[in-house]
Design a protein around this motif. Structure first.
Motif, mmCIF file in Angstrom:
data_model
loop_
_atom_site.group_PDB
_atom_site.id
_atom_site.type_symbol
_atom_site.label_atom_id
_atom_site.label_comp_id
_atom_site.label_asym_id
_atom_site.label_seq_id
_atom_site.Cartn_x
_atom_site.Cartn_y
_atom_site.Cartn_z
ATOM 1 N N ARG A 4 1.045 -1.360 0.196
ATOM 2 C CA ARG A 4 -0.112 0.270 0.173
ATOM 3 C C ARG A 4 1.041 1.415 -0.121
ATOM 4 N NH1 ARG A 4 0.386 1.627 5.049
ATOM 5 N NH2 ARG A 4 1.227 1.188 6.683
ATOM 6 N N LEU A 5 0.135 2.534 -0.789
ATOM 7 C CA LEU A 5 0.741 3.393 -0.316
ATOM 8 C C LEU A 5 1.241 3.833 1.246
ATOM 9 C CD1 LEU A 5 1.707 5.735 -1.929
ATOM 10 C CD2 LEU A 5 -0.502 7.269 -1.792
ATOM 11 N N ALA A 6 2.363 4.369 1.772
ATOM 12 C CA ALA A 6 2.878 5.228 2.964
ATOM 13 C C ALA A 6 2.186 5.735 3.397
ATOM 14 C CB ALA A 6 4.750 4.960 2.892
ATOM 15 N N ILE A 7 2.411 5.975 4.873
ATOM 16 C CA ILE A 7 1.709 7.279 5.405
ATOM 17 C C ILE A 7 2.410 7.080 6.432
ATOM 18 C CG2 ILE A 7 -1.071 6.318 4.874
ATOM 19 C CD1 ILE A 7 -0.737 5.411 8.154
ATOM 20 N N PRO A 8 2.125 8.791 7.229
ATOM 21 C CA PRO A 8 3.212 9.307 8.244
ATOM 22 C C PRO A 8 2.978 8.527 9.248
ATOM 23 C CG PRO A 8 2.063 10.861 7.371
ATOM 24 C CD PRO A 8 1.466 9.766 6.655
ATOM 25 N N ALA A 9 2.618 7.461 9.696
ATOM 26 C CA ALA A 9 2.805 6.990 10.854
ATOM 27 C C ALA A 9 3.724 5.844 10.789
ATOM 28 C CB ALA A 9 1.793 6.132 10.747
ATOM 29 N N ASP A 10 4.331 5.482 8.987
ATOM 30 C CA ASP A 10 5.109 4.153 8.936
ATOM 31 C C ASP A 10 6.302 4.804 8.554
ATOM 32 O OD1 ASP A 10 3.561 2.499 7.653
ATOM 33 O OD2 ASP A 10 2.795 3.623 6.024
ATOM 34 N N ALA A 11 6.567 5.595 9.230
ATOM 35 C CA ALA A 11 8.321 6.487 8.810
ATOM 36 C C ALA A 11 9.201 6.000 9.538
ATOM 37 C CB ALA A 11 7.941 8.129 9.263
ATOM 38 N N LYS A 12 9.054 6.031 11.223
ATOM 39 C CA LYS A 12 9.884 4.998 11.840
ATOM 40 C C LYS A 12 9.956 3.660 11.497
ATOM 41 C CE LYS A 12 10.502 4.134 16.860
ATOM 42 N NZ LYS A 12 9.934 3.616 17.920
ATOM 43 N N ALA A 13 8.647 2.708 11.471
ATOM 44 C CA ALA A 13 9.511 1.796 10.297
ATOM 45 C C ALA A 13 10.190 1.753 9.349
ATOM 46 C CB ALA A 13 7.766 0.814 10.148
ATOM 47 N N VAL A 60 6.318 6.449 -1.663
ATOM 48 C CA VAL A 60 6.405 5.286 -1.144
ATOM 49 C C VAL A 60 5.570 4.702 -0.875
ATOM 50 C CG1 VAL A 60 7.523 4.781 1.041
ATOM 51 C CG2 VAL A 60 8.039 6.665 0.206
ATOM 52 N N PHE A 61 5.665 3.341 -1.306
ATOM 53 C CA PHE A 61 4.860 1.746 -0.828
ATOM 54 C C PHE A 61 5.481 1.389 -0.177
ATOM 55 C CE2 PHE A 61 4.573 2.992 -5.086
ATOM 56 C CZ PHE A 61 3.755 3.533 -4.623
ATOM 57 N N VAL A 62 4.759 0.538 0.979
ATOM 58 C CA VAL A 62 5.432 0.056 2.391
ATOM 59 C C VAL A 62 4.039 -1.418 1.842
ATOM 60 C CG1 VAL A 62 5.558 1.340 4.007
ATOM 61 C CG2 VAL A 62 3.260 0.039 3.445
ATOM 62 N N GLY A 71 8.743 -4.181 4.644
ATOM 63 C CA GLY A 71 9.599 -3.416 3.354
ATOM 64 C C GLY A 71 8.717 -2.657 3.204
ATOM 65 N N PHE A 72 9.754 -1.799 2.027
ATOM 66 C CA PHE A 72 9.354 -0.628 1.831
ATOM 67 C C PHE A 72 9.647 -0.421 0.043
ATOM 68 C CE2 PHE A 72 12.898 1.298 4.159
ATOM 69 C CZ PHE A 72 13.653 1.796 2.873
ATOM 70 N N SER A 73 9.047 0.341 -0.534
ATOM 71 C CA SER A 73 10.613 1.415 -1.885
ATOM 72 C C SER A 73 9.844 2.546 -2.246
ATOM 73 C CB SER A 73 9.568 0.437 -3.357
ATOM 74 O OG SER A 73 8.772 0.463 -3.454
ATOM 75 N N ILE A 74 10.343 3.103 -2.704
ATOM 76 C CA ILE A 74 10.336 4.905 -3.211
ATOM 77 C C ILE A 74 10.845 4.949 -4.340
ATOM 78 C CG2 ILE A 74 11.605 6.721 -2.519
ATOM 79 C CD1 ILE A 74 12.269 5.742 -0.185
ATOM 80 N N ILE A 75 9.681 5.833 -5.306
ATOM 81 C CA ILE A 75 10.311 6.250 -6.702
ATOM 82 C C ILE A 75 10.528 7.843 -6.230
ATOM 83 C CG2 ILE A 75 8.855 4.130 -7.842
ATOM 84 C CD1 ILE A 75 6.685 6.050 -7.984
#
Length: 169
Positions: A4-13, A60-62, A71-75
């Motif tokens: 899914r699309l990352a949200i601000p709460a994902d930053a720490k992970a 960013v996707f997580v 996991g995550f990816s950034i385009i």
């Protein structure tokens, strides 16, 4: 497992995953002192802000497994000169405990699909030369090794050799 699309709460992970993945995957390529000095909380405020407003220049996707970000990816806009309508896969990191489960491929597939949906004609990425697992993953997802290479010590203080992969969308 879902992407899914990352949200601000994902930053720490995302910060924790990046450090764990780098420490495991990059031992042969980066100085141990550099890897040991990585801080999972570095730049979290800036990342949180960027996750608040995803754009064509940074998205960013997580990957989630049972509600945990693993996991995550950034385009984003390429950080080097390249052709118009090209996007860069800035990062792909999966928690080492979740390697070899297909999450990297799912993150790449989502990044590629979203790049196409955003109107890009191609996607490129830089990979550390000799990082065989990553090279195999990118080739398996349809990326082609180009003849472009670069070497820089700006990140680690130690020369890092990279090769460019590309994929037409």
């Amino acid at each position: 497992m879902s992407i899914r699309l990352a949200i601000p709460a994902d930053a720490k992970a995302i910060g924790q995953i990046r450090v764990a993945a780098w420490r495991s995957a990059y031992q042969p390529f980066m100085p141990s002192e550099f890897l040991a000095s990585l801080d999972p909380s570095a730049n979290l405020d800036a990342l949180t802000e960027r996750l608040t407003n995803p754009t064509r220049e940074f998205m960013v996707f997580v990957a989630e497994d049972e509600g945990n970000t693993v996991g995550f990816s950034i385009i984003g806009a390429p950080r080097y000169p390249t052709q118009e309508l090209t996007v860069e896969l800035w990062a792909l990191n999966v928690s080492p405990a979740h390697w070899r489960q297909g999450l990297g491929r799912k993150l790449i597939d989502r990044s590629v699909a979203e790049s196409f949906n955003l109107g890009f004609a191609g996607i490129e990425l830089w990979c550390i030369k000799g990082n065989s697992p990553a090279e195999a993953a990118y080739a398996g997802c349809g990326f082609t090794l180009t003849d472009k290479e670069r070497t820089s010590s700006a990140l680690t203080g130690h020369p890092l050799h990279e090769v460019l992969y590309s994929k037409i969308l």
